[in-house]
Design a protein around this motif. Structure first.
Motif, PDB file in Angstrom:
ATOM      1  N   MET A  84       6.059  15.583  -1.868  1.00 32.77           N
ATOM      2  CA  MET A  84       5.074  14.377  -1.837  1.00 32.77           C
ATOM      3  C   MET A  84       3.941  14.919  -0.887  1.00 32.77           C
ATOM      4  O   MET A  84       2.707  14.486  -1.127  1.00 32.77           O
ATOM      5  CB  MET A  84       5.800  13.363  -1.312  1.00 32.77           C
ATOM      6  N   LYS A  85       4.121  15.540   0.478  1.00 31.08           N
ATOM      7  CA  LYS A  85       2.937  15.604   1.090  1.00 31.08           C
ATOM      8  C   LYS A  85       1.964  16.756   0.670  1.00 31.08           C
ATOM      9  O   LYS A  85       0.723  16.575   0.654  1.00 31.08           O
ATOM     10  CB  LYS A  85       3.770  16.241   2.577  1.00 31.08           C
TER      11      LYS A  85
ATOM     12  N   PHE B  60       7.502   5.769   3.699  1.00 27.78           N
ATOM     13  CA  PHE B  60       7.221   6.659   4.933  1.00 27.78           C
ATOM     14  C   PHE B  60       8.167   7.658   4.871  1.00 27.78           C
ATOM     15  O   PHE B  60       8.054   8.827   5.325  1.00 27.78           O
ATOM     16  CB  PHE B  60       7.115   5.852   6.212  1.00 27.78           C
ATOM     17  N   ILE B  61       9.470   7.271   4.383  1.00 31.39           N
ATOM     18  CA  ILE B  61      10.669   8.145   4.485  1.00 31.39           C
ATOM     19  C   ILE B  61      10.381   9.208   3.521  1.00 31.39           C
ATOM     20  O   ILE B  61      10.704  10.424   3.672  1.00 31.39           O
ATOM     21  CB  ILE B  61      11.979   7.420   4.171  1.00 31.39           C
ATOM     22  N   TYR B  62       9.969   8.690   2.401  1.00 25.75           N
ATOM     23  CA  TYR B  62       9.982   9.998   1.230  1.00 25.75           C
ATOM     24  C   TYR B  62       8.576  10.645   1.329  1.00 25.75           C
ATOM     25  O   TYR B  62       8.363  11.795   0.926  1.00 25.75           O
ATOM     26  CB  TYR B  62       9.902   9.007  -0.129  1.00 25.75           C
ATOM     27  N   SER B  63       7.410  10.219   1.984  1.00 18.67           N
ATOM     28  CA  SER B  63       6.456  10.721   2.156  1.00 18.67           C
ATOM     29  C   SER B  63       6.486  11.877   3.436  1.00 18.67           C
ATOM     30  O   SER B  63       5.909  12.903   3.442  1.00 18.67           O
ATOM     31  CB  SER B  63       5.496   9.777   2.599  1.00 18.67           C
TER      32      SER B  63
ATOM     33  N   LEU C 193       0.778  -1.111  -0.123  1.00 22.89           N
ATOM     34  CA  LEU C 193      -0.033  -0.009  -0.074  1.00 22.89           C
ATOM     35  C   LEU C 193       0.904   1.257  -0.006  1.00 22.89           C
ATOM     36  O   LEU C 193       0.601   2.157  -0.686  1.00 22.89           O
ATOM     37  CB  LEU C 193      -0.840  -0.026   1.333  1.00 22.89           C
ATOM     38  N   GLY C 194       2.019   1.137   0.774  1.00 21.19           N
ATOM     39  CA  GLY C 194       2.760   2.395   0.720  1.00 21.19           C
ATOM     40  C   GLY C 194       3.478   2.665  -0.326  1.00 21.19           C
ATOM     41  O   GLY C 194       3.598   3.839  -1.088  1.00 21.19           O
ATOM     42  N   ASN C 195       3.900   1.625  -1.114  1.00 19.19           N
ATOM     43  CA  ASN C 195       4.913   1.952  -2.473  1.00 19.19           C
ATOM     44  C   ASN C 195       3.538   2.210  -3.782  1.00 19.19           C
ATOM     45  O   ASN C 195       4.029   2.870  -4.530  1.00 19.19           O
ATOM     46  CB  ASN C 195       5.459   0.706  -2.499  1.00 19.19           C
ATOM     47  N   LEU C 196       2.530   1.722  -3.448  1.00 23.21           N
ATOM     48  CA  LEU C 196       1.391   2.033  -4.341  1.00 23.21           C
ATOM     49  C   LEU C 196       0.933   3.380  -4.367  1.00 23.21           C
ATOM     50  O   LEU C 196       0.676   4.023  -5.285  1.00 23.21           O
ATOM     51  CB  LEU C 196       0.292   1.091  -4.109  1.00 23.21           C
ATOM     52  N   LEU C 197       1.045   3.959  -3.039  1.00 26.22           N
ATOM     53  CA  LEU C 197       0.613   5.411  -3.033  1.00 26.22           C
ATOM     54  C   LEU C 197       1.666   6.408  -3.602  1.00 26.22           C
ATOM     55  O   LEU C 197       1.453   7.307  -4.065  1.00 26.22           O
ATOM     56  CB  LEU C 197       0.721   5.640  -1.260  1.00 26.22           C
ATOM     57  N   ILE C 198       2.882   5.842  -3.647  1.00 29.97           N
ATOM     58  CA  ILE C 198       4.066   6.745  -4.112  1.00 29.97           C
ATOM     59  C   ILE C 198       3.836   6.587  -5.712  1.00 29.97           C
ATOM     60  O   ILE C 198       3.621   7.650  -6.214  1.00 29.97           O
ATOM     61  CB  ILE C 198       5.491   6.112  -3.672  1.00 29.97           C
ATOM     62  N   ILE C 199       3.472   5.547  -6.140  1.00 28.66           N
ATOM     63  CA  ILE C 199       3.501   5.629  -7.712  1.00 28.66           C
ATOM     64  C   ILE C 199       1.933   6.259  -8.057  1.00 28.66           C
ATOM     65  O   ILE C 199       1.876   6.838  -9.287  1.00 28.66           O
ATOM     66  CB  ILE C 199       3.089   3.854  -7.998  1.00 28.66           C
ATOM     67  N   PHE C 200       0.960   6.094  -7.252  1.00 30.02           N
ATOM     68  CA  PHE C 200      -0.441   6.767  -7.553  1.00 30.02           C
ATOM     69  C   PHE C 200      -0.228   8.388  -7.616  1.00 30.02           C
ATOM     70  O   PHE C 200      -0.639   8.934  -8.490  1.00 30.02           O
ATOM     71  CB  PHE C 200      -1.475   6.452  -6.327  1.00 30.02           C
ATOM     72  N   VAL C 201       0.524   8.803  -6.481  1.00 29.42           N
ATOM     73  CA  VAL C 201       0.691  10.386  -6.514  1.00 29.42           C
ATOM     74  C   VAL C 201       1.565  10.621  -7.786  1.00 29.42           C
ATOM     75  O   VAL C 201       1.200  11.726  -8.285  1.00 29.42           O
ATOM     76  CB  VAL C 201       1.369  10.534  -5.066  1.00 29.42           C
ATOM     77  N   PHE C 202       2.642   9.908  -7.989  1.00 28.75           N
ATOM     78  CA  PHE C 202       3.632  10.274  -9.184  1.00 28.75           C
ATOM     79  C   PHE C 202       2.591  10.449 -10.376  1.00 28.75           C
ATOM     80  O   PHE C 202       2.971  11.249 -11.142  1.00 28.75           O
ATOM     81  CB  PHE C 202       4.758   9.330  -9.421  1.00 28.75           C
ATOM     82  N   SER C 203       1.699   9.480 -10.612  1.00 31.96           N
ATOM     83  CA  SER C 203       0.910   9.390 -11.828  1.00 31.96           C
ATOM     84  C   SER C 203      -0.149  10.433 -11.837  1.00 31.96           C
ATOM     85  O   SER C 203      -0.166  10.967 -13.167  1.00 31.96           O
ATOM     86  CB  SER C 203       0.264   7.970 -11.852  1.00 31.96           C
ATOM     87  N   PHE C 204      -0.613  10.909 -10.825  1.00 24.11           N
ATOM     88  CA  PHE C 204      -1.644  11.954 -10.997  1.00 24.11           C
ATOM     89  C   PHE C 204      -0.986  13.457 -10.880  1.00 24.11           C
ATOM     90  O   PHE C 204      -1.777  14.325 -11.211  1.00 24.11           O
ATOM     91  CB  PHE C 204      -2.507  11.790  -9.840  1.00 24.11           C
ATOM     92  N   GLU C 205       0.042  13.666 -10.357  1.00 21.29           N
ATOM     93  CA  GLU C 205       0.764  14.985 -10.115  1.00 21.29           C
ATOM     94  C   GLU C 205       1.725  15.311 -11.240  1.00 21.29           C
ATOM     95  O   GLU C 205       2.804  14.618 -11.046  1.00 21.29           O
ATOM     96  CB  GLU C 205       1.330  15.013  -8.902  1.00 21.29           C
ATOM     97  N   SER C 206       1.473  15.845 -12.340  1.00 22.19           N
ATOM     98  CA  SER C 206       2.142  16.196 -13.266  1.00 22.19           C
ATOM     99  C   SER C 206       3.496  16.842 -12.914  1.00 22.19           C
ATOM    100  O   SER C 206       4.547  16.831 -13.450  1.00 22.19           O
ATOM    101  CB  SER C 206       1.603  17.045 -14.515  1.00 22.19           C
TER     102      SER C 206
END
Length: 312
Positions: free
Chosen positions: A297-298, A288-291, A40-53
């Motif tokens: 990211m935040k 968590f570290i990157y978020s 879930l944590g890593n999918l969140l990173i991918i999700f945010v990257f995909s939606f934020e140009s």
């Protein structure tokens, strides 16, 4: 060694972390939690990257690839362990064991190379800011990832194919929760000198060189930052490196910790417990570290949640 002491192995036994049946439900729950948090944590990173140009930059591209690699790394080991605990069997097929060992080597090496590529990206951004967009162009970024993947797969195939030629003793118990290449080689009855030499050479090249590259990059980064006259500029430069440095310290720190543990203890089970820190902890904590340490990211996550309240 006599032929009676050898066997055409069809299965190996993964002994896990403990023989105590009362602890098995606790271990199952713990590893299931680790796996779900990692995914879930890593999918969140991918999700945010995909939606934020505005995050479509080299640094976040490499972070996205790192997150995908962490998902694959955890998936290559934990589900099999959970399945064995659930059905109360310790076995893994011969083919499955070598396949798992190959994937573990591939994803471990790829993480190592990705951290090096990310260090180079920070070096180019801080030490060569005027040429950064030229140096870290999209084609070059994709090329770096592809070359890292190619080297990782090639090295993994070399070790796996070399290990496949070995014959194995009647003792097919692996004191680990996954098939580790070094443990497989220890079970062999045939000569393993070449395999061990290849492992040492591979570690020296595929770990030593990237680690030296990270140290070299940060030596120049620190030198460039210290020459900055603005305290604000220094803080901004260091803040962009903080998350990456934390991940690098976690990855190599736990790795060296496992190596030291294996050197000072004769218990394979204790080494297996220590290896949990290296093989699972970085993949779980990286998001968590990157978020938590990354302002972009935040803010990106906050914008996504604000504009899509239904996600809550």
């Amino acid at each position: 060694m006599e032929a009676t002491n050898q066997t055409a192995a069809s299965e190996f036994n993964l002994l896990g972390l403990t023989d105590d049946p009362e602890l098995q439900p606790l271990i199952f729950s713990l590893f299931l939690s680790i796996y779900l948090i990692t995914i879930l944590g890593n999918l969140l990173i991918i999700f945010v990257f995909s939606f934020e140009s505005h995050l479509h930059t080299p640094m976040y591209f490499f972070l996205c690839v790192l997150s995908f690699n962490d998902i694959c790394s955890s998936t290559s080991t934990i589900p099999k362990m959970l399945a064995n605990i659930e059905i109360q069997r310790q076995s893994i097929t011969y083919t499955g064991c070598f396949t798992q060992a190959g994937f573990v080597v591939t994803f471990s090496l790829l993480e190592n190379f990705l951290l090096t590529v990310m260090a180079y990206d920070r070096y180019a951004a801080i030490c060569r800011p005027l040429r950064y967009t030229v140096i870290m162009n999209p084609h070059f970024c994709v090329l770096l990832v592809l070359v890292s993947l190619l080297i990782s797969v090639a090295d993994s195939l070399l070790h796996t194919l070399m290990a496949l030629r070995l014959s194995f003793c009647t003792d097919l118990d692996i004191p680990h929760f996954f098939c580790e290449l070094a443990q497989l080689i220890k079970l062999a009855c045939s000569d393993t000198v070449i395999d061990n030499i290849l492992i040492y050479i591979s570690c020296g090249i595929c770990v030593g060189i990237p680690l030296s590259g990270i140290i070299y990059s940060y030596f120049h980064i620190v030198s460039s930052v210290l020459r900055m006259s603005s305290s604000g500029g220094k803080y901004k430069a260091f803040s962009t490196c903080g998350s990456h440095l934390s991940v690098v310290s976690l990855f190599y720190g736990t790795g060296f910790g496992v190596y030291i543990s294996a050197a000072v203890t004769d218990s394979p089970r204790k080494t297996a417990v220590a290896s949990v820190m290296y093989s699972l902890l970085p993949q779980m904590l990286n998001p968590f570290i990157y978020s938590l340490r990354n302002k972009d990211m935040k803010e990106a996550l906050r914008r996504i949640v604000t504009s899509n309240p239904s996600l809550l």
